[in-house]
Design a protein around this motif. Structure first.
Motif, PDB file in Angstrom:
ATOM      1  N   VAL A  70       0.873  -1.178   0.000  1.00  0.00           N
ATOM      2  CA  VAL A  70       0.000   0.000   0.000  1.00  0.00           C
ATOM      3  C   VAL A  70       0.907   1.224   0.000  1.00  0.00           C
ATOM      4  N   ARG A  71       0.752   2.071  -1.030  1.00  0.00           N
ATOM      5  CA  ARG A  71       1.631   3.223  -1.200  1.00  0.00           C
ATOM      6  C   ARG A  71       0.876   4.514  -0.909  1.00  0.00           C
ATOM      7  N   PHE A  72       1.453   5.382  -0.108  1.00  0.00           N
ATOM      8  CA  PHE A  72       0.904   6.734   0.077  1.00  0.00           C
ATOM      9  C   PHE A  72       1.854   7.681  -0.644  1.00  0.00           C
ATOM     10  N   PRO A 142       3.357  -2.897   3.782  1.00  0.00           N
ATOM     11  CA  PRO A 142       3.855  -1.523   3.609  1.00  0.00           C
ATOM     12  C   PRO A 142       4.561  -1.330   2.266  1.00  0.00           C
ATOM     13  N   ASP A 143       4.541  -0.107   1.769  1.00  0.00           N
ATOM     14  CA  ASP A 143       5.330   0.274   0.588  1.00  0.00           C
ATOM     15  C   ASP A 143       5.744   1.730   0.802  1.00  0.00           C
ATOM     16  N   VAL A 144       6.024   2.437  -0.279  1.00  0.00           N
ATOM     17  CA  VAL A 144       6.462   3.826  -0.152  1.00  0.00           C
ATOM     18  C   VAL A 144       5.442   4.637   0.657  1.00  0.00           C
ATOM     19  N   GLY A 145       5.909   5.337   1.688  1.00  0.00           N
ATOM     20  CA  GLY A 145       5.053   6.243   2.445  1.00  0.00           C
ATOM     21  C   GLY A 145       4.192   5.572   3.497  1.00  0.00           C
ATOM     22  N   THR A 146       4.305   4.259   3.668  1.00  0.00           N
ATOM     23  CA  THR A 146       3.571   3.572   4.749  1.00  0.00           C
ATOM     24  C   THR A 146       4.553   2.690   5.522  1.00  0.00           C
ATOM     25  N   ALA A 186      13.836  -7.112   5.704  1.00  0.00           N
ATOM     26  CA  ALA A 186      13.840  -8.206   4.722  1.00  0.00           C
ATOM     27  C   ALA A 186      14.133  -7.772   3.285  1.00  0.00           C
ATOM     28  N   THR A 187      13.494  -6.658   2.843  1.00  0.00           N
ATOM     29  CA  THR A 187      13.714  -6.257   1.446  1.00  0.00           C
ATOM     30  C   THR A 187      15.183  -5.889   1.263  1.00  0.00           C
ATOM     31  N   GLY A 188      15.733  -5.110   2.208  1.00  0.00           N
ATOM     32  CA  GLY A 188      17.140  -4.726   2.130  1.00  0.00           C
ATOM     33  C   GLY A 188      18.069  -5.931   2.242  1.00  0.00           C
ATOM     34  N   GLY A 215      18.140   6.606  -2.464  1.00  0.00           N
ATOM     35  CA  GLY A 215      16.990   6.323  -1.593  1.00  0.00           C
ATOM     36  C   GLY A 215      17.508   5.865  -0.242  1.00  0.00           C
ATOM     37  N   PHE A 216      17.042   6.515   0.835  1.00  0.00           N
ATOM     38  CA  PHE A 216      17.496   6.142   2.182  1.00  0.00           C
ATOM     39  C   PHE A 216      16.259   5.914   3.039  1.00  0.00           C
ATOM     40  N   GLY A 217      15.280   5.180   2.454  1.00  0.00           N
ATOM     41  CA  GLY A 217      14.064   4.841   3.184  1.00  0.00           C
ATOM     42  C   GLY A 217      14.182   3.424   3.717  1.00  0.00           C
ATOM     43  N   LYS A 218      13.060   2.714   3.771  1.00  0.00           N
ATOM     44  CA  LYS A 218      13.063   1.368   4.355  1.00  0.00           C
ATOM     45  C   LYS A 218      13.984   0.438   3.563  1.00  0.00           C
ATOM     46  N   VAL A 219      13.927   0.525   2.230  1.00  0.00           N
ATOM     47  CA  VAL A 219      14.748  -0.383   1.427  1.00  0.00           C
ATOM     48  C   VAL A 219      16.204   0.074   1.397  1.00  0.00           C
ATOM     49  N   GLY A 220      16.422   1.357   1.096  1.00  0.00           N
ATOM     50  CA  GLY A 220      17.785   1.872   0.963  1.00  0.00           C
ATOM     51  C   GLY A 220      18.582   1.705   2.252  1.00  0.00           C
ATOM     52  N   SER A 238      21.450   8.713  -0.996  1.00  0.00           N
ATOM     53  CA  SER A 238      20.702   9.945  -1.236  1.00  0.00           C
ATOM     54  C   SER A 238      19.263   9.769  -0.790  1.00  0.00           C
ATOM     55  N   ASP A 239      18.565  10.900  -0.669  1.00  0.00           N
ATOM     56  CA  ASP A 239      17.118  10.851  -0.507  1.00  0.00           C
ATOM     57  C   ASP A 239      16.536  11.880  -1.462  1.00  0.00           C
ATOM     58  N   VAL A 240      15.257  12.239  -1.256  1.00  0.00           N
ATOM     59  CA  VAL A 240      14.596  13.125  -2.211  1.00  0.00           C
ATOM     60  C   VAL A 240      15.298  14.486  -2.301  1.00  0.00           C
ATOM     61  N   ASN A 241      16.048  14.860  -1.258  1.00  0.00           N
ATOM     62  CA  ASN A 241      16.723  16.164  -1.266  1.00  0.00           C
ATOM     63  C   ASN A 241      18.155  16.122  -1.789  1.00  0.00           C
ATOM     64  N   THR A 272      24.388  15.714  -6.004  1.00  0.00           N
ATOM     65  CA  THR A 272      23.009  15.622  -6.480  1.00  0.00           C
ATOM     66  C   THR A 272      22.672  14.154  -6.733  1.00  0.00           C
ATOM     67  N   ASN A 273      21.378  13.862  -6.907  1.00  0.00           N
ATOM     68  CA  ASN A 273      20.977  12.496  -7.233  1.00  0.00           C
ATOM     69  C   ASN A 273      21.589  12.041  -8.558  1.00  0.00           C
ATOM     70  N   GLU A 274      21.700  12.956  -9.514  1.00  0.00           N
ATOM     71  CA  GLU A 274      22.308  12.589 -10.812  1.00  0.00           C
ATOM     72  C   GLU A 274      23.788  12.277 -10.649  1.00  0.00           C
ATOM     73  N   ALA A 287      17.011   2.685  -5.063  1.00  0.00           N
ATOM     74  CA  ALA A 287      16.075   2.177  -4.042  1.00  0.00           C
ATOM     75  C   ALA A 287      15.085   3.271  -3.645  1.00  0.00           C
ATOM     76  N   ALA A 288      14.712   4.111  -4.644  1.00  0.00           N
ATOM     77  CA  ALA A 288      13.749   5.179  -4.350  1.00  0.00           C
ATOM     78  C   ALA A 288      12.459   4.925  -5.137  1.00  0.00           C
ATOM     79  N   LEU A 289      12.291   5.656  -6.244  1.00  0.00           N
ATOM     80  CA  LEU A 289      11.033   5.506  -6.986  1.00  0.00           C
ATOM     81  C   LEU A 289      11.306   5.040  -8.415  1.00  0.00           C
ATOM     82  N   ALA A 310      14.373  -0.611  -5.872  1.00  0.00           N
ATOM     83  CA  ALA A 310      13.050  -0.031  -6.115  1.00  0.00           C
ATOM     84  C   ALA A 310      12.299  -0.854  -7.151  1.00  0.00           C
ATOM     85  N   ASN A 311      11.004  -0.624  -7.244  1.00  0.00           N
ATOM     86  CA  ASN A 311      10.220  -1.221  -8.325  1.00  0.00           C
ATOM     87  C   ASN A 311      10.277  -0.316  -9.543  1.00  0.00           C
ATOM     88  N   ALA A 312      10.572  -0.912 -10.696  1.00  0.00           N
ATOM     89  CA  ALA A 312      10.585  -0.211 -11.992  1.00  0.00           C
ATOM     90  C   ALA A 312      11.457   1.046 -12.007  1.00  0.00           C
TER      91      ALA A 312
HETATM   92  P1  NAD Z   1      10.289   4.724   1.640  1.00  0.00           P
HETATM   93  O1  NAD Z   1       9.146   5.676   1.535  1.00  0.00           O
HETATM   94  O2  NAD Z   1      10.621   4.112   2.955  1.00  0.00           O
HETATM   95  O3  NAD Z   1      11.635   5.422   1.098  1.00  0.00           O
HETATM   96  C1  NAD Z   1      11.738   6.035  -0.140  1.00  0.00           C
HETATM   97  C2  NAD Z   1      13.070   6.788  -0.200  1.00  0.00           C
HETATM   98  O4  NAD Z   1      13.246   7.324  -1.514  1.00  0.00           O
HETATM   99  C3  NAD Z   1      13.177   7.965   0.762  1.00  0.00           C
HETATM  100  O5  NAD Z   1      14.489   8.031   1.276  1.00  0.00           O
HETATM  101  C4  NAD Z   1      12.915   9.171  -0.139  1.00  0.00           C
HETATM  102  O6  NAD Z   1      13.494  10.388   0.350  1.00  0.00           O
HETATM  103  C5  NAD Z   1      13.616   8.697  -1.401  1.00  0.00           C
HETATM  104  N1  NAD Z   1      13.184   9.402  -2.609  1.00  0.00           N
HETATM  105  C6  NAD Z   1      11.935   9.736  -2.987  1.00  0.00           C
HETATM  106  N2  NAD Z   1      11.965  10.410  -4.165  1.00  0.00           N
HETATM  107  C7  NAD Z   1      13.265  10.463  -4.531  1.00  0.00           C
HETATM  108  C8  NAD Z   1      13.938  11.031  -5.629  1.00  0.00           C
HETATM  109  N3  NAD Z   1      13.282  11.670  -6.586  1.00  0.00           N
HETATM  110  N4  NAD Z   1      15.291  10.901  -5.679  1.00  0.00           N
HETATM  111  C9  NAD Z   1      15.957  10.258  -4.695  1.00  0.00           C
HETATM  112  N5  NAD Z   1      15.381   9.699  -3.644  1.00  0.00           N
HETATM  113  C10 NAD Z   1      14.042   9.821  -3.544  1.00  0.00           C
HETATM  114  O7  NAD Z   1       9.993   3.612   0.538  1.00  0.00           O
HETATM  115  P2  NAD Z   1      10.597   2.118   0.493  1.00  0.00           P
HETATM  116  O8  NAD Z   1       9.654   1.200   1.167  1.00  0.00           O
HETATM  117  O9  NAD Z   1      12.043   2.158   0.870  1.00  0.00           O
HETATM  118  O10 NAD Z   1      10.470   1.808  -1.067  1.00  0.00           O
HETATM  119  C11 NAD Z   1      11.441   2.215  -2.028  1.00  0.00           C
HETATM  120  C12 NAD Z   1      11.224   1.421  -3.317  1.00  0.00           C
HETATM  121  O11 NAD Z   1      11.353   0.023  -3.032  1.00  0.00           O
HETATM  122  C13 NAD Z   1       9.847   1.580  -3.957  1.00  0.00           C
HETATM  123  O12 NAD Z   1       9.998   1.472  -5.362  1.00  0.00           O
HETATM  124  C14 NAD Z   1       9.082   0.378  -3.435  1.00  0.00           C
HETATM  125  O13 NAD Z   1       7.988   0.021  -4.252  1.00  0.00           O
HETATM  126  C15 NAD Z   1      10.172  -0.657  -3.467  1.00  0.00           C
HETATM  127  N6  NAD Z   1       9.945  -1.828  -2.608  1.00  0.00           N
HETATM  128  C16 NAD Z   1       9.682  -1.677  -1.271  1.00  0.00           C
HETATM  129  C17 NAD Z   1       9.501  -2.810  -0.485  1.00  0.00           C
HETATM  130  C18 NAD Z   1       9.284  -2.710   1.001  1.00  0.00           C
HETATM  131  O14 NAD Z   1       9.251  -3.774   1.659  1.00  0.00           O
HETATM  132  N7  NAD Z   1       9.171  -1.537   1.582  1.00  0.00           N
HETATM  133  C19 NAD Z   1       9.552  -4.095  -1.070  1.00  0.00           C
HETATM  134  C20 NAD Z   1       9.833  -4.204  -2.419  1.00  0.00           C
HETATM  135  C21 NAD Z   1      10.038  -3.065  -3.175  1.00  0.00           C
END
Ligand code: NAD
Length: 410
Positions: A70-72, A142-146, A186-188, A215-220, A238-241, A272-274, A287-289, A310-312
């Motif tokens: 579920v993505r928010f 959970p997925d992005v944002g949850t 687990a994903t990481g 990406g420095f969220g749950k997966v990164g 990196s993250d979104v910033n 930068t992200n690039e 591992a972001a979007l 990340a997915n796709a």
């Molecule tokens: P999350 O919301 O925990 O983290 C996302 C990270 O990406 C954050 O650090 C955010 O700042 C960063 N980000 C967002 N936009 C960005 C940009 N434009 N440039 C750089 N960084 C950016 O999400 P998550 O759960 O870590 O998921 C990340 C990816 O992994 C998604 O594609 C998700 O579908 C995929 N995924 C997640 C899981 C899971 O168990 N959570 C499993 C399989 C796949």
């Protein structure tokens, strides 16, 4: 740029051709089973009522209940949800989990919600999709944002309506509510295992190999932790910033990030992200979007291996460029399958009311990941195909076979 759905359909079309499946099979495989769009009203803390769009797509239920996150996120729409639900279908089949594929979410930026608003929105969304979810029907995660908080609220909303506790309706729950040890990482962990194996296939010693993670969220984050434990060097994240390099350790950076909300740890350098994508590393891990490796960014990538956390994250044009450069791409449906694998373990534990220890979870995850990696590697040798093509062939062929064996009702 192609939409995520066009990209996913293109990958399916290629697998259908490579497997010599019929036009009828293509039609069955390219059609989602059930699509639900719901209106989710939210009473804000100031009393205003706002409407949000919610989605749930059950792409396939042929091999078992559908399963997916579920993505928010403000940009999520129905087409992207269908594409991600399709990827889940091939991912579950590739890893031999007894599931179909699903995905869902709400078009909302969760950072604009207070905790109480997030809870009300999650509960209302759950009650809107309630008729089609359940431990035998469709199991969100959970997925992005949850995260696990949202899963706790979803589990509670479903259980209150059922009249008894139903922990198996979602996975990625807190441990005390029937979650599994090892699910958070687990994903990481799976991405780290995929990275180690891809390096060995390429003849590179994982010890000391250099990695950059977008990406420095749950997966990164958990990927970075797993890789450091294996002896690799995470030199940039990196993250979104934007990104950062020159930090001492991932744990140091995480502690700073948790307390300050940014990656500006003293002594580090920003990039930068690039610039992160173009670093001279052994492994690059998006591992972001979606759509971060494109016709525009792929030409400057210097990594020898790309592991899709990340997915796709890679567009078809980006993929061609990586393949032409001889870069080994470990595709999303393989690399990030660790999450759904341990979700499956959680669901099994909930069904049995018997909980495993961390070592059991870890060694079962390792063995399912290794089996899938070996199958993909050996099919790509046999067919001279890319790892992405091989992973899709394996996943799609198993769903097609299940369709054939079940037959058509009535
Ligand atoms: P999350 O919301 O925990 O983290 C996302 C990270 O990406 C954050 O650090 C955010 O700042 C960063 N980000 C967002 N936009 C960005 C940009 N434009 N440039 C750089 N960084 C950016 O999400 P998550 O759960 O870590 O998921 C990340 C990816 O992994 C998604 O594609 C998700 O579908 C995929 N995924 C997640 C899981 C899971 O168990 N959570 C499993 C399989 C796949």
């Amino acid at each position: 740029m192609e939409s995520a759905l066009d990209t996913a359909l293109g990958q399916l079309r290629r697998a259908v051709e490579q497997l010599s499946l019929s036009e009828n099979e293509w039609q069955t495989l390219s059609t989602p089973r059930r699509i639900l769009e719901v209106a989710v009203p939210l009473r804000r803390d100031n009393g205003n009522v706002e409407m949000y769009k919610g989605f749930r797509v059950q792409y396939s239920t042929t091999r078992g209940p559908s399963k997916g996150g579920v993505r928010f996120h403000p940009d999520i729409d129905m087409d992207e949800t269908v594409a991600l639900a399709m990827l889940m279908t091939w991912k579950c089949a590739l890893t031999n989990l007894p599931y179909g594929g699903a995905k869902g979410g709400i078009a909302v930026d969760p950072s604009t919600l207070s905790a109480a608003e997030n809870e009300r929105l999650t509960r209302r969304y759950t009650s809107e999709i309630l008729p089609i979810i359940g431990p035998e029907r469709d199991i969100p995660a959970p997925d992005v944002g949850t995260d696990e908080r949202n899963m706790a609220w979803m589990m509670d909303t479903y259980s209150v309506n059922a009249g008894y506790s139903v922990p198996g309706v979602v996975t990625g729950k807190p441990i005390v509510l029937g979650g599994s040890l090892g699910r958070t990482s687990a994903t990481g962990d799976g991405v780290a295992i995929s990275t180690r194996e891809a390096l060995l296939v390429k003849g590179i010693n994982p010890e000391g190999a250099k990695v950059a993670i977008q990406g420095f969220g749950k997966v990164g984050y958990w990927t970075a932790v797993g890789l450091e434990k294996m002896g690799l060097k995470v030199i940039a994240v990196s993250d979104v910033n934007g990104g950062v390099t020159g930090f001492k350790s991932v744990e140091d950076l995480w502690t700073h990030f948790k307390s300050q909300g940014n990656l500006d740890i003293p002594g580090s350098d920003r990039l930068t992200n690039e610039e992160l994508l173009a670093l001279d590393v052994d492994v690059l891990i998006p591992a972001a979007l979606a759509d971060s490796i494109t016709a525009h960014t792929a030409p400057s990538i210097k990594a020898k291996i790309v592991v899709e956390g990340a997915n796709a994250p890679t567009t078809p044009e980006g993929d061609h460029i990586l393949n032409d450069k001889g870069i080994l791409v470990v595709p999303d449906i393989l690399a990030n399958a660790g999450g759904v694998i341990v979700s499956y373990f959680e669901w099994v534990q909930d069904k049995q009311n018997y909980f495993w220890n961390a070592d059991e979870v870890r060694s079962n995850l390792e063995s399912l990941m290794m089996k899938s990696i070996r199958e993909v590697e050996s099919l790509s040798h046999e067919k001279k195909s890319t790892w992405r093509e091989s992973a899709h062939m394996l996943g799609v062929s198993r769903v097609a076979e299940a369709h054939k064996l079940r037959g058509l009702y009535p």
